[in-house]
Motif scaffolding. Sequence first.
Motif, mmCIF file in Angstrom:
data_model
loop_
_atom_site.group_PDB
_atom_site.id
_atom_site.type_symbol
_atom_site.label_atom_id
_atom_site.label_comp_id
_atom_site.label_asym_id
_atom_site.label_seq_id
_atom_site.Cartn_x
_atom_site.Cartn_y
_atom_site.Cartn_z
ATOM 1 N N VAL A 1 0.907 -1.238 0.110
ATOM 2 C CA VAL A 1 0.093 -0.116 -0.132
ATOM 3 C C VAL A 1 0.893 1.163 0.027
ATOM 4 N N TYR A 2 0.558 2.077 -0.919
ATOM 5 C CA TYR A 2 1.541 3.455 -1.113
ATOM 6 C C TYR A 2 0.284 4.585 -0.928
ATOM 7 N N SER A 3 1.155 5.594 -0.444
ATOM 8 C CA SER A 3 0.258 6.930 -0.507
ATOM 9 C C SER A 3 1.380 8.041 -0.637
ATOM 10 N N PRO A 4 1.228 8.955 -1.459
ATOM 11 C CA PRO A 4 1.965 10.289 -1.952
ATOM 12 C C PRO A 4 1.497 11.301 -1.061
ATOM 13 N N LEU A 5 0.507 11.232 -0.086
ATOM 14 C CA LEU A 5 0.086 12.154 0.806
ATOM 15 C C LEU A 5 -0.424 13.507 0.140
ATOM 16 N N HIS A 6 -1.070 13.317 -0.958
ATOM 17 C CA HIS A 6 -1.489 14.378 -1.788
ATOM 18 C C HIS A 6 -0.101 15.286 -2.519
ATOM 19 N N GLY A 7 1.074 14.692 -2.331
ATOM 20 C CA GLY A 7 2.303 15.203 -2.971
ATOM 21 C C GLY A 7 2.932 14.840 -4.212
ATOM 22 N N THR A 8 4.059 14.849 -4.498
ATOM 23 C CA THR A 8 4.458 15.081 -5.889
ATOM 24 C C THR A 8 4.991 13.348 -6.101
ATOM 25 N N GLY A 9 4.939 12.587 -5.195
ATOM 26 C CA GLY A 9 5.575 11.266 -5.333
ATOM 27 C C GLY A 9 4.896 10.336 -5.934
ATOM 28 N N GLY A 10 3.376 10.604 -6.240
ATOM 29 C CA GLY A 10 2.607 9.403 -6.837
ATOM 30 C C GLY A 10 2.937 9.075 -8.351
ATOM 31 N N ARG A 11 3.132 10.102 -9.065
ATOM 32 C CA ARG A 11 3.621 9.689 -10.296
ATOM 33 C C ARG A 11 4.950 8.762 -10.521
ATOM 34 N N PRO A 12 5.942 9.469 -10.211
ATOM 35 C CA PRO A 12 7.296 8.621 -10.211
ATOM 36 C C PRO A 12 7.143 7.376 -9.427
ATOM 37 N N THR B 1 0.886 -6.189 4.125
ATOM 38 C CA THR B 1 1.640 -6.165 5.365
ATOM 39 C C THR B 1 2.517 -4.985 5.512
ATOM 40 N N ILE B 2 2.854 -4.254 4.492
ATOM 41 C CA ILE B 2 3.395 -3.020 4.577
ATOM 42 C C ILE B 2 2.731 -1.760 3.719
ATOM 43 N N CYS B 3 2.976 -0.566 4.751
ATOM 44 C CA CYS B 3 2.390 0.493 3.941
ATOM 45 C C CYS B 3 3.479 1.675 3.721
ATOM 46 N N MET B 4 3.512 2.415 2.681
ATOM 47 C CA MET B 4 4.754 3.333 2.808
ATOM 48 C C MET B 4 3.987 4.845 2.088
ATOM 49 N N ALA B 5 4.549 5.748 2.734
ATOM 50 C CA ALA B 5 4.121 6.993 2.490
ATOM 51 C C ALA B 5 5.265 8.041 2.441
ATOM 52 N N ASN B 6 4.996 9.227 1.329
ATOM 53 C CA ASN B 6 6.237 9.948 1.072
ATOM 54 C C ASN B 6 5.624 11.535 1.529
ATOM 55 N N ASP B 7 6.804 12.236 1.923
ATOM 56 C CA ASP B 7 6.120 13.508 2.297
ATOM 57 C C ASP B 7 5.792 14.484 0.703
ATOM 58 N N PRO B 8 5.223 15.814 0.915
ATOM 59 C CA PRO B 8 4.826 16.427 -0.375
ATOM 60 C C PRO B 8 5.717 16.292 -1.490
ATOM 61 N N ASP B 9 6.938 16.628 -1.095
ATOM 62 C CA ASP B 9 7.991 16.871 -2.289
ATOM 63 C C ASP B 9 8.815 15.713 -2.636
ATOM 64 N N ALA B 10 8.449 14.554 -1.894
ATOM 65 C CA ALA B 10 8.816 13.058 -2.220
ATOM 66 C C ALA B 10 10.478 12.982 -1.883
ATOM 67 N N ASP B 11 10.899 13.688 -0.852
ATOM 68 C CA ASP B 11 12.239 13.088 -0.494
ATOM 69 C C ASP B 11 12.411 12.691 0.847
ATOM 70 N N ARG B 12 11.105 12.205 1.384
ATOM 71 C CA ARG B 12 11.309 11.524 2.726
ATOM 72 C C ARG B 12 10.254 10.351 2.620
ATOM 73 N N ILE B 13 10.362 9.374 3.148
ATOM 74 C CA ILE B 13 9.501 8.104 3.532
ATOM 75 C C ILE B 13 9.214 7.618 4.648
ATOM 76 N N GLY B 14 8.051 7.273 5.164
ATOM 77 C CA GLY B 14 7.587 6.708 6.367
ATOM 78 C C GLY B 14 7.103 5.183 5.954
#
Length: 563
Positions: A236-247, A300-313
């Motif tokens: 499961v992945y989320s860009p948190l409304h930011g730029t990471g979704g497309r790349p 069993t894993i979820c990943m999310a990026n911050d809005p400018d996609a330089d960090r990951i949780g």
Amino acid sequence: MEKFVLENYNKWLTSDYIDLKDREELENIKTNEKEIEDRFYTNLSFGTGGMRGVRGVGTNRINKYTIRKATQGLANYILEVAGDKGKEMGVAIAYDCRIGSEEYALNSALVLAGNGIKAYLFKSLRSTPELSFAVRELKCISGIVVTASHNPQEYNGYKVYWNDGCQIIEPQASGIVNSVNDVTSFDQIHIITKEEAIEKGLLEYISEDIDTDFIEAVKRQIIHHDIPGKEDFKIVYSPLHGTGGRPVKRVFNETGFKSVYIVAEQEQPDGNFPTCSYANPEDPAVFKLSIELAEKVGATICMANDPDADRIGVAVKDENGEWIYPNGNQIGLLLMNYILENKKDIPKNAAVVSTVVSTPMLDVVAKEKNVEIFRTLTGFKFIGEKIREFEEGKYDATFLMGFEESYGYLVGTHARDKDAVVSTLLIAEMAAYYNSISTSIPKELEKLYNKFGFYREGIIAVTKKGKDGVEAISKIMSNLRNNVTDSLIGKKVISKRDFSLGYNGLPKSDVIQFVLEDNTYITARPSGTEPKIKYYFCITEKTEASANEKLAKTMKEFEAFVD
């Protein structure tokens, strides 16, 4: 209210340079002295990496006027140090999903063009690591990204890069800061229209070929190409409304991850961040929708990026069915360990670069793996600087990876800033690989603790806004510096590292770190981009329970001590 504050306010209120709409905003606060003071008591600080602040009209706010001023300062510096060559090399510009980002990026381009400097502008939002990549690909002298990273939605910001794709360091940093500060009036700012800039060949939109080149560079960091069951491994992945979704979606699709579920409510870019006003992947709260989706699809894993996609949780499910949230140190340790145990042809002089506030456990694990650790000040620009120094031969070292405890990682040298696109891909690969050999991220983390000891880290971040807040933070640091000598929270101080005096060859910085007799680390550092002071803690114990108890006790005692 001090006289100069009112003078600054009236200057903006009556200036034809300020748009009518923005003057109306100032008119609306005419009777609010506190708001006027907060907006005009100072200029928004342009620090050694750029600036970040609350959006609004005023000298102490992010707006197109303060953006223009910053860009004029950058332009003046480029012309001073590089002249016509700097004009030809140009500046690459990217922006994220935040409110105002596109407008601020265009204003930056038009000020550069007004100074005869070519501007390369992305057509739509792009990640910060791709901007870093583009600076070198386009052979630019500098780069700009408009973003406020993970800050709340009322913020925006402006970061500057130099020709190596790294955020500005010395001597460029202080040179650009001084140049920006020398811009004291609107009539010093040169700006032309978009149409004129295009006609003169001073504004060029960046080709989507750069996107492909960036993705290919990310893909080259893959370690295991053929993992049994990878296509069916659910993520499961989320860009948190930011730029990471497309790349990120693209890189997953092109590397064989076919069971990736995107959180639909957070997929589209939106600077209002309607589902998570604080779009910070450090915060477990942002994973609420991700975990709901994961439970539904069996991931069993979820990943999310911050809005400018330089960090990951990351959130991962353990063998008891509980969701856990590895912190930034744990993710970095896991990633380093995975690379060292699985990557072929690791050079003998391989080095990992981290910061002075990252976990001491890093040194213990790296020593056992015969890998050298380099420590820098907080800020990924210092890790980027080390990459350049390795390449220039200043050290006998080859960059393997870099990470900050604040959830920022870089594997490879395609970018010179933290890159959540490559990190997301490699963490997904790590999770899928461990699944294929009947283990998991939680189990592998437990193995590390059982072998090296139970290290625990914590952070307390205290926000103190406005003029009074700046003074309060300064007072706290002064007290720690001057009044803590032999003991702290009842324990002997073994080492007091005052980075403002210079420590271990690092540049001077307003940071102080205490190492106590039981190998407890406590570090105080005012944020360079927010009205905050952060306290970092690291302790070690022989069992998980005692480590958790000790960390909580240490943080509570120190907080009481500071108060």
